[in-house]
Design a protein around this motif. Structure first.
Motif, mmCIF file in Angstrom:
data_model
loop_
_atom_site.group_PDB
_atom_site.id
_atom_site.type_symbol
_atom_site.label_atom_id
_atom_site.label_comp_id
_atom_site.label_asym_id
_atom_site.label_seq_id
_atom_site.Cartn_x
_atom_site.Cartn_y
_atom_site.Cartn_z
ATOM 1 N N CYS A 1 0.850 -1.193 0.000
ATOM 2 C CA CYS A 1 0.000 0.000 0.000
ATOM 3 C C CYS A 1 0.884 1.240 0.000
ATOM 4 O O CYS A 1 1.704 1.412 0.914
ATOM 5 N N ILE A 2 0.733 2.069 -1.003
ATOM 6 C CA ILE A 2 1.465 3.335 -1.057
ATOM 7 C C ILE A 2 0.482 4.452 -0.717
ATOM 8 O O ILE A 2 -0.527 4.645 -1.398
ATOM 9 N N LEU A 3 0.774 5.170 0.359
ATOM 10 C CA LEU A 3 -0.100 6.234 0.839
ATOM 11 C C LEU A 3 0.329 7.549 0.202
ATOM 12 O O LEU A 3 1.280 8.197 0.652
ATOM 13 N N ASP A 4 -0.361 7.927 -0.844
ATOM 14 C CA ASP A 4 0.000 9.119 -1.610
ATOM 15 C C ASP A 4 -0.752 10.328 -1.072
ATOM 16 O O ASP A 4 -1.883 10.592 -1.469
ATOM 17 N N ASN A 5 -0.103 11.065 -0.163
ATOM 18 C CA ASN A 5 -0.758 12.236 0.434
ATOM 19 C C ASN A 5 -0.190 13.556 -0.088
ATOM 20 O O ASN A 5 -0.399 14.606 0.517
ATOM 21 N N ARG A 6 0.543 13.491 -1.196
ATOM 22 C CA ARG A 6 1.001 14.686 -1.915
ATOM 23 C C ARG A 6 2.004 15.530 -1.161
ATOM 24 O O ARG A 6 2.178 16.714 -1.461
ATOM 25 N N VAL B 1 -2.088 -3.125 -10.277
ATOM 26 C CA VAL B 1 -1.950 -1.790 -9.685
ATOM 27 C C VAL B 1 -3.337 -1.168 -9.608
ATOM 28 O O VAL B 1 -4.084 -1.143 -10.598
ATOM 29 N N ALA B 2 -3.691 -0.657 -8.437
ATOM 30 C CA ALA B 2 -5.000 -0.018 -8.264
ATOM 31 C C ALA B 2 -4.823 1.360 -7.656
ATOM 32 O O ALA B 2 -3.912 1.576 -6.843
ATOM 33 N N ARG B 3 -5.690 2.288 -8.045
ATOM 34 C CA ARG B 3 -5.738 3.629 -7.454
ATOM 35 C C ARG B 3 -7.058 3.763 -6.713
ATOM 36 O O ARG B 3 -8.121 3.491 -7.282
ATOM 37 N N VAL B 4 -6.995 4.190 -5.467
ATOM 38 C CA VAL B 4 -8.191 4.222 -4.629
ATOM 39 C C VAL B 4 -8.246 5.530 -3.851
ATOM 40 O O VAL B 4 -7.223 6.005 -3.337
ATOM 41 N N TYR C 1 -10.481 8.186 1.164
ATOM 42 C CA TYR C 1 -11.625 8.588 1.985
ATOM 43 C C TYR C 1 -12.876 7.752 1.708
ATOM 44 O O TYR C 1 -13.907 7.962 2.348
ATOM 45 N N ASP C 2 -12.799 6.842 0.758
ATOM 46 C CA ASP C 2 -13.952 6.009 0.391
ATOM 47 C C ASP C 2 -13.818 4.662 1.094
ATOM 48 O O ASP C 2 -13.083 3.785 0.638
ATOM 49 N N ALA C 3 -14.538 4.479 2.191
ATOM 50 C CA ALA C 3 -14.385 3.282 3.022
ATOM 51 C C ALA C 3 -14.671 2.002 2.245
ATOM 52 O O ALA C 3 -13.929 1.016 2.370
ATOM 53 N N GLN C 4 -15.732 1.991 1.463
ATOM 54 C CA GLN C 4 -16.070 0.780 0.717
ATOM 55 C C GLN C 4 -15.019 0.460 -0.337
ATOM 56 O O GLN C 4 -14.661 -0.707 -0.540
ATOM 57 N N ALA C 5 -14.506 1.488 -1.018
ATOM 58 C CA ALA C 5 -13.481 1.268 -2.031
ATOM 59 C C ALA C 5 -12.191 0.760 -1.396
ATOM 60 O O ALA C 5 -11.522 -0.126 -1.945
ATOM 61 N N VAL C 6 -11.838 1.324 -0.241
ATOM 62 C CA VAL C 6 -10.639 0.876 0.484
ATOM 63 C C VAL C 6 -10.787 -0.587 0.881
ATOM 64 O O VAL C 6 -9.883 -1.409 0.682
ATOM 65 N N ARG C 7 -11.960 -0.919 1.439
ATOM 66 C CA ARG C 7 -12.223 -2.298 1.885
ATOM 67 C C ARG C 7 -12.148 -3.280 0.725
ATOM 68 O O ARG C 7 -11.514 -4.332 0.824
ATOM 69 N N GLU D 1 -4.987 7.475 -2.578
ATOM 70 C CA GLU D 1 -4.782 8.885 -2.911
ATOM 71 C C GLU D 1 -5.706 9.802 -2.114
ATOM 72 O O GLU D 1 -6.917 9.623 -2.097
ATOM 73 N N ARG D 2 -5.117 10.777 -1.472
ATOM 74 C CA ARG D 2 -5.861 11.870 -0.811
ATOM 75 C C ARG D 2 -4.814 12.765 -0.150
ATOM 76 O O ARG D 2 -3.969 12.298 0.587
ATOM 77 N N PRO D 3 -4.860 14.079 -0.401
ATOM 78 C CA PRO D 3 -3.856 14.979 0.177
ATOM 79 C C PRO D 3 -3.878 14.979 1.709
ATOM 80 O O PRO D 3 -4.933 14.810 2.327
ATOM 81 N N CYS D 4 -2.727 15.197 2.301
ATOM 82 C CA CYS D 4 -2.613 15.337 3.753
ATOM 83 C C CYS D 4 -3.559 16.434 4.231
ATOM 84 O O CYS D 4 -3.642 17.509 3.637
ATOM 85 N N ILE D 5 -4.265 16.166 5.303
ATOM 86 C CA ILE D 5 -5.252 17.115 5.816
ATOM 87 C C ILE D 5 -4.608 18.427 6.250
ATOM 88 O O ILE D 5 -5.249 19.485 6.265
ATOM 89 N N LEU D 6 -3.320 18.398 6.566
ATOM 90 C CA LEU D 6 -2.637 19.606 7.040
ATOM 91 C C LEU D 6 -2.266 20.563 5.902
ATOM 92 O O LEU D 6 -1.865 21.698 6.160
ATOM 93 N N LEU D 7 -2.412 20.117 4.656
ATOM 94 C CA LEU D 7 -2.086 20.992 3.536
ATOM 95 C C LEU D 7 -3.131 22.081 3.337
ATOM 96 O O LEU D 7 -2.832 23.154 2.819
ATOM 97 N N ASP D 8 -4.356 21.803 3.741
ATOM 98 C CA ASP D 8 -5.444 22.768 3.582
ATOM 99 C C ASP D 8 -5.642 23.527 4.895
ATOM 100 O O ASP D 8 -6.088 22.957 5.886
#
Length: 242
Positions: free
Chosen positions: A100-105, A144-147, A150-156, A174-181
């Motif tokens: 799992c690669i956590l892409d938070n930008r 390879v999958a992109r997910v 924040y989508d619980a069902q897609a993650v599951r 994929e989802r940006p780090c919450i601290l960026l905003d």
């Protein structure tokens, strides 16, 4: 409560990994805090990039036996730093398991610096942005999958599909780090429909707690960032936008 930030895009991944009872090889980053209760979803942490190589090692050591799913977890910047070579070795040696690669930008743990996968240099200058998925495919990763993290069902579903195969799977969450905003955030609230089941509390969000008398969930509006993760886990529609 877990030390992961409210709205952390990694939380749902750890939540679903705990449901799968996976063996999780962790890495160096803010997501390492997923080892703490109530998520308690990381079993090993050694050094940068080791999650990928240790995942391969676990698969080799338990080859030919029935065992729990083995999942390596690594951030995008750490993958660029030292995870890439480990994954190349796994592919080269026809390894299996799930990465799992956590892409938070960003490089969240050490100051939100840029990295090769968001196209920003350490001097905050625009640069060439590496295409993570294309890079994985070029390495020879067949699955390879992109997910949306924040989508619980897609993650599951993505984790369930990947861990059911013997071949190597790589999932990019994929989802940006919450601290960026830095903009002001709205919040969610708990309604009178709450049954005090406690499922939302198991997410380990710092904005969530329980009423000491009723056991019902409470949301601290000063910490809530309206990510909606808790709403997805409430089976009684007792959490809604405020």
């Amino acid at each position: 409560r877990s030390a992961l930030c409210a709205g952390c895009p990694h939380r749902l991944v750890f939540k679903e990994l705990s449901r799968l009872r996976a063996i999780v090889t962790g890495d160096m980053g803010c997501y390492t805090l997923g080892a703490l209760p109530p998520l308690s979803s990381i079993d090993t942490t050694l050094d940068m990039g080791a999650s990928v190589s240790m995942s391969h090692g676990f698969e080799l050591a338990m080859s030919g036996t029935e065992h729990r799913p083995v999942v390596g977890i690594i951030g995008d910047s750490t993958f660029a730093h030292s995870g890439f070579s480990s994954l190349m070795n796994t592919v080269y040696n026809k390894g299996g398991g799930t990465i799992c690669i956590l892409d938070n930008r960003t490089t969240a743990m050490t100051g939100q610096q840029g990295n090769p996968f968001n196209g920003i240099t350490l001097q905050n200058r625009e640069s060439h942005e590496l295409d993570l998925v294309s890079l994985l495919e070029a390495l020879g990763v067949d699955h390879v999958a992109r997910v949306d993290a924040y989508d619980a069902q897609a993650v599951r579903q993505a984790l369930k599909t990947a861990t059911s195969r013997e071949e190597l799977d790589v999932i990019v969450f994929e989802r940006p780090c919450i601290l960026l905003d830095k903009s002001p955030k709205k919040s969610f609230e708990v309604t009178a429909d709450c049954t005090a089941c406690g499922v939302c509390i198991t997410l380990g969000c710092p904005a969530l707690s329980r009423d000491s008398e009723t056991g019902c969930a409470l949301i601290d509006p000063s910490l809530c960032v309206a990510c909606g993760q808790c709403e997805q886990y409430c089976n009684f529609d007792a959490i809604r936008p405020y």
